[in-house]
Design a protein around this motif. Structure first.
Motif, PDB file in Angstrom:
ATOM      1  N   ASP A 194       1.257  16.159   2.985  1.00 30.52           N
ATOM      2  CA  ASP A 194       2.241  16.980   3.692  1.00 30.52           C
ATOM      3  C   ASP A 194       3.607  16.319   3.715  1.00 30.52           C
ATOM      4  O   ASP A 194       4.623  16.986   3.922  1.00 30.52           O
ATOM      5  CB  ASP A 194       1.785  17.241   5.130  1.00 30.52           C
ATOM      6  N   TYR A 195       3.638  14.995   3.509  1.00 28.59           N
ATOM      7  CA  TYR A 195       4.900  14.250   3.542  1.00 28.59           C
ATOM      8  C   TYR A 195       4.762  13.022   2.642  1.00 28.59           C
ATOM      9  O   TYR A 195       3.791  12.275   2.751  1.00 28.59           O
ATOM     10  CB  TYR A 195       5.213  13.814   4.979  1.00 28.59           C
ATOM     11  N   ILE A 196       5.746  12.820   1.760  1.00 28.64           N
ATOM     12  CA  ILE A 196       5.791  11.633   0.912  1.00 28.64           C
ATOM     13  C   ILE A 196       7.224  11.104   0.911  1.00 28.64           C
ATOM     14  O   ILE A 196       8.171  11.852   0.638  1.00 28.64           O
ATOM     15  CB  ILE A 196       5.378  11.922  -0.545  1.00 28.64           C
ATOM     16  N   GLY A 197       7.392   9.831   1.208  1.00 21.83           N
ATOM     17  CA  GLY A 197       8.700   9.203   1.168  1.00 21.83           C
ATOM     18  C   GLY A 197       8.558   7.729   0.859  1.00 21.83           C
ATOM     19  O   GLY A 197       7.468   7.158   0.967  1.00 21.83           O
ATOM     20  N   ALA A 198       9.643   7.087   0.490  1.00 16.90           N
ATOM     21  CA  ALA A 198       9.613   5.678   0.086  1.00 16.90           C
ATOM     22  C   ALA A 198       9.069   4.769   1.187  1.00 16.90           C
ATOM     23  O   ALA A 198       9.273   5.031   2.375  1.00 16.90           O
ATOM     24  CB  ALA A 198      11.016   5.221  -0.305  1.00 16.90           C
ATOM     25  N   PRO A 199       8.395   3.683   0.803  1.00 14.55           N
ATOM     26  CA  PRO A 199       7.907   2.712   1.793  1.00 14.55           C
ATOM     27  C   PRO A 199       9.054   2.105   2.593  1.00 14.55           C
ATOM     28  O   PRO A 199      10.178   1.977   2.105  1.00 14.55           O
ATOM     29  CB  PRO A 199       7.219   1.648   0.929  1.00 14.55           C
ATOM     30  N   TRP A 200       8.754   1.712   3.813  1.00 14.88           N
ATOM     31  CA  TRP A 200       9.714   1.029   4.685  1.00 14.88           C
ATOM     32  C   TRP A 200       9.389  -0.453   4.763  1.00 14.88           C
ATOM     33  O   TRP A 200       8.244  -0.865   4.573  1.00 14.88           O
ATOM     34  CB  TRP A 200       9.672   1.625   6.088  1.00 14.88           C
ATOM     35  N   GLY A 256      15.467  10.303   2.718  1.00 13.65           N
ATOM     36  CA  GLY A 256      16.586  10.587   1.826  1.00 13.65           C
ATOM     37  C   GLY A 256      16.194  11.190   0.496  1.00 13.65           C
ATOM     38  O   GLY A 256      16.958  11.937  -0.126  1.00 13.65           O
ATOM     39  N   PHE A 257      14.991  10.865   0.042  1.00 13.04           N
ATOM     40  CA  PHE A 257      14.390  11.467  -1.157  1.00 13.04           C
ATOM     41  C   PHE A 257      12.917  11.594  -0.813  1.00 13.04           C
ATOM     42  O   PHE A 257      12.159  10.620  -0.888  1.00 13.04           O
ATOM     43  CB  PHE A 257      14.611  10.576  -2.386  1.00 13.04           C
ATOM     44  N   CYS A 258      12.508  12.783  -0.377  1.00 12.31           N
ATOM     45  CA  CYS A 258      11.137  12.935   0.103  1.00 12.31           C
ATOM     46  C   CYS A 258      10.622  14.329  -0.193  1.00 12.31           C
ATOM     47  O   CYS A 258      11.390  15.270  -0.388  1.00 12.31           O
ATOM     48  CB  CYS A 258      11.057  12.648   1.605  1.00 12.31           C
ATOM     49  N   LEU A 259       9.314  14.453  -0.206  1.00 11.03           N
ATOM     50  CA  LEU A 259       8.648  15.730  -0.449  1.00 11.03           C
ATOM     51  C   LEU A 259       7.936  16.144   0.830  1.00 11.03           C
ATOM     52  O   LEU A 259       7.199  15.346   1.420  1.00 11.03           O
ATOM     53  CB  LEU A 259       7.641  15.607  -1.590  1.00 11.03           C
ATOM     54  N   ASN A 278       5.768  19.413   2.881  1.00 14.08           N
ATOM     55  CA  ASN A 278       5.117  20.718   2.926  1.00 14.08           C
ATOM     56  C   ASN A 278       5.857  21.534   3.979  1.00 14.08           C
ATOM     57  O   ASN A 278       5.823  21.207   5.169  1.00 14.08           O
ATOM     58  CB  ASN A 278       3.638  20.545   3.283  1.00 14.08           C
ATOM     59  N   ALA A 279       6.537  22.586   3.555  1.00 18.33           N
ATOM     60  CA  ALA A 279       7.399  23.346   4.468  1.00 18.33           C
ATOM     61  C   ALA A 279       6.615  23.958   5.627  1.00 18.33           C
ATOM     62  O   ALA A 279       7.045  23.907   6.780  1.00 18.33           O
ATOM     63  CB  ALA A 279       8.145  24.436   3.695  1.00 18.33           C
ATOM     64  N   GLN A 280       5.450  24.538   5.334  1.00 13.65           N
ATOM     65  CA  GLN A 280       4.647  25.155   6.387  1.00 13.65           C
ATOM     66  C   GLN A 280       4.135  24.113   7.369  1.00 13.65           C
ATOM     67  O   GLN A 280       4.137  24.338   8.589  1.00 13.65           O
ATOM     68  CB  GLN A 280       3.467  25.915   5.779  1.00 13.65           C
ATOM     69  N   ALA A 281       3.698  22.965   6.856  1.00 11.17           N
ATOM     70  CA  ALA A 281       3.197  21.901   7.728  1.00 11.17           C
ATOM     71  C   ALA A 281       4.288  21.390   8.656  1.00 11.17           C
ATOM     72  O   ALA A 281       4.044  21.150   9.846  1.00 11.17           O
ATOM     73  CB  ALA A 281       2.633  20.759   6.888  1.00 11.17           C
ATOM     74  N   CYS A 282       5.494  21.228   8.138  1.00 14.02           N
ATOM     75  CA  CYS A 282       6.609  20.762   8.969  1.00 14.02           C
ATOM     76  C   CYS A 282       6.949  21.787  10.039  1.00 14.02           C
ATOM     77  O   CYS A 282       7.190  21.438  11.204  1.00 14.02           O
ATOM     78  CB  CYS A 282       7.835  20.488   8.095  1.00 14.02           C
ATOM     79  N   HIS A 283       6.952  23.043   9.656  1.00 10.01           N
ATOM     80  CA  HIS A 283       7.242  24.103  10.626  1.00 10.01           C
ATOM     81  C   HIS A 283       6.157  24.157  11.701  1.00 10.01           C
ATOM     82  O   HIS A 283       6.464  24.281  12.895  1.00 10.01           O
ATOM     83  CB  HIS A 283       7.343  25.445   9.898  1.00 10.01           C
ATOM     84  N   ASP A 284       4.904  24.038  11.286  1.00 11.00           N
ATOM     85  CA  ASP A 284       3.803  24.069  12.247  1.00 11.00           C
ATOM     86  C   ASP A 284       3.879  22.893  13.218  1.00 11.00           C
ATOM     87  O   ASP A 284       3.623  23.041  14.423  1.00 11.00           O
ATOM     88  CB  ASP A 284       2.462  24.045  11.523  1.00 11.00           C
ATOM     89  N   LEU A 285       4.203  21.707  12.692  1.00 14.36           N
ATOM     90  CA  LEU A 285       4.283  20.520  13.542  1.00 14.36           C
ATOM     91  C   LEU A 285       5.314  20.715  14.650  1.00 14.36           C
ATOM     92  O   LEU A 285       5.116  20.278  15.786  1.00 14.36           O
ATOM     93  CB  LEU A 285       4.652  19.295  12.698  1.00 14.36           C
ATOM     94  N   LEU A 286       6.407  21.379  14.306  1.00 12.35           N
ATOM     95  CA  LEU A 286       7.508  21.551  15.252  1.00 12.35           C
ATOM     96  C   LEU A 286       7.318  22.728  16.205  1.00 12.35           C
ATOM     97  O   LEU A 286       8.060  22.865  17.172  1.00 12.35           O
ATOM     98  CB  LEU A 286       8.823  21.742  14.484  1.00 12.35           C
ATOM     99  N   TYR A 342      -2.668  16.560   9.583  1.00 17.04           N
ATOM    100  CA  TYR A 342      -1.630  16.317   8.576  1.00 17.04           C
ATOM    101  C   TYR A 342      -1.933  15.059   7.762  1.00 17.04           C
ATOM    102  O   TYR A 342      -2.709  14.196   8.182  1.00 17.04           O
ATOM    103  CB  TYR A 342      -0.266  16.187   9.254  1.00 17.04           C
ATOM    104  N   SER A 343      -1.272  14.972   6.604  1.00 18.19           N
ATOM    105  CA  SER A 343      -1.518  13.857   5.690  1.00 18.19           C
ATOM    106  C   SER A 343      -0.196  13.289   5.176  1.00 18.19           C
ATOM    107  O   SER A 343       0.638  14.030   4.649  1.00 18.19           O
ATOM    108  CB  SER A 343      -2.373  14.329   4.510  1.00 18.19           C
ATOM    109  N   VAL A 344      -0.016  11.975   5.336  1.00 15.49           N
ATOM    110  CA  VAL A 344       1.179  11.277   4.873  1.00 15.49           C
ATOM    111  C   VAL A 344       0.770  10.269   3.808  1.00 15.49           C
ATOM    112  O   VAL A 344      -0.202   9.526   3.976  1.00 15.49           O
ATOM    113  CB  VAL A 344       1.886  10.544   6.036  1.00 15.49           C
ATOM    114  N   ALA A 345       1.492  10.219   2.702  1.00 17.04           N
ATOM    115  CA  ALA A 345       1.165   9.288   1.626  1.00 17.04           C
ATOM    116  C   ALA A 345       1.328   7.844   2.096  1.00 17.04           C
ATOM    117  O   ALA A 345       2.373   7.497   2.652  1.00 17.04           O
ATOM    118  CB  ALA A 345       2.061   9.542   0.417  1.00 17.04           C
ATOM    119  N   PRO A 346       0.321   6.993   1.892  1.00 14.55           N
ATOM    120  CA  PRO A 346       0.418   5.583   2.300  1.00 14.55           C
ATOM    121  C   PRO A 346       1.365   4.820   1.366  1.00 14.55           C
ATOM    122  O   PRO A 346       1.695   5.300   0.273  1.00 14.55           O
ATOM    123  CB  PRO A 346      -1.023   5.093   2.159  1.00 14.55           C
TER     124      PRO A 346
END
Length: 256
Positions: free
Chosen positions: A97-103, A118-121, A123-131, A199-203
């Motif tokens: 549902d969300y992928i972004g660079a490591p911190w 800043g450069f991330c992918l 899931n539009a529906q998942a983000c809307h549902d979360l909010l 939800y699922s976030v890329a490790p």
């Protein structure tokens, strides 16, 4: 240069410019016109583009994601980002549902979660549902305390901490939380999506193949010399490292 690179590499996909209503789009249109693409424009109130805080509030608003519920994924590509190759379909099919660079910490230690916005992918529906949907659970105490802004003065810390504890005690839902949150939007998303089972976030070990931001030299070693799909804040963090792959960074510090 970043804008044109987006069209060169990702031009076969639907592209949307998100901007303030008052922005003169003519210079941007002149840049993408040679590619003969039908570019979508989504305008929001100018107030959302006056500061980092106002931008964060826009990205934490259900109204933002409601504009994109006609698609499954959105790749947020800020204009200090750079895309190296077209792997968009590959990452859309990865199941996150969300992928972004490591911190990283300031010492260069990779954190156990990733998600730079800043450069991330997303899931539009998942983000809307979360909010918009009610989520509570054992995560709520640490989650609400994480809302304390990093640069707040001591008095502000105490006031914000009390507010967060009050919200946690009354089992406030995620919509209430995000309505009051005053921090970095990408951290809020990653924390919430990591703590809620739906939800699922890329490790980090996966996300590093998607994008680099801070300490790209470290990530480049970990990917065994393979460039990611894209990167964020190249001129800010490591222009010397990126100059080999991004010609505009060889032109001097004026770009940064």
């Amino acid at each position: 240069a970043s804008f044109e690179q987006c069209f060169r590499v990702l031009g076969k996909h639907a592209i949307c410019i998100v901007c303030p209503r008052s922005l003169n789009l003519a210079p941007y249109v002149s840049l993408y016109a040679p590619y003969a693409l039908d570019v979508r424009i989504e305008q929001f109130d100018d107030t959302h583009f006056t500061s980092v805080d106002s931008y964060n509030r826009l990205l934490l608003s259900p109204r933002f994601y409601a504009r994109f519920l006609d698609v499954k994924h959105i790749l947020l590509y800020q204009l200090d980002a750079w895309v190296f190759k077209d792997e968009l379909e590959k990452w859309c099919s990865a199941g996150y549902d969300y992928i972004g660079a490591p911190w990283f910490t300031d010492r260069g230690e990779i954190l156990p979660f990733a998600g730079n916005g800043g450069f991330c992918l997303r899931n539009a529906q998942a983000c809307h549902d979360l909010l918009t949907r009610h989520h509570t659970g054992p995560w709520k105490y640490s989650f609400f305390l994480a809302a304390i802004p990093a640069r707040t003065k001591i008095r502000g810390y105490a006031k914000q901490a009390l507010h967060c504890l009050e919200m946690a005690a009354c089992k406030a839902s995620t919509p209430t939380y995000f309505a009051h949150y005053r921090g970095l939007e990408d951290m809020a998303f990653v924390k919430a999506m990591s703590d809620i089972a739906a939800y699922s976030v890329a490790p980090p070990q996966i996300a590093m193949h998607f994008s680099f931001e801070r300490f790209p030299e470290v990530l480049f070693q970990r990917t065994k010399g393979e460039l990611p799909f894209g990167a964020h804040a190249l001129a800010r963090y490591a222009p010397q490292f990126w100059a080999s792959w991004v010609p505009v960074l060889r032109e001097g510090p004026s770009y940064a």
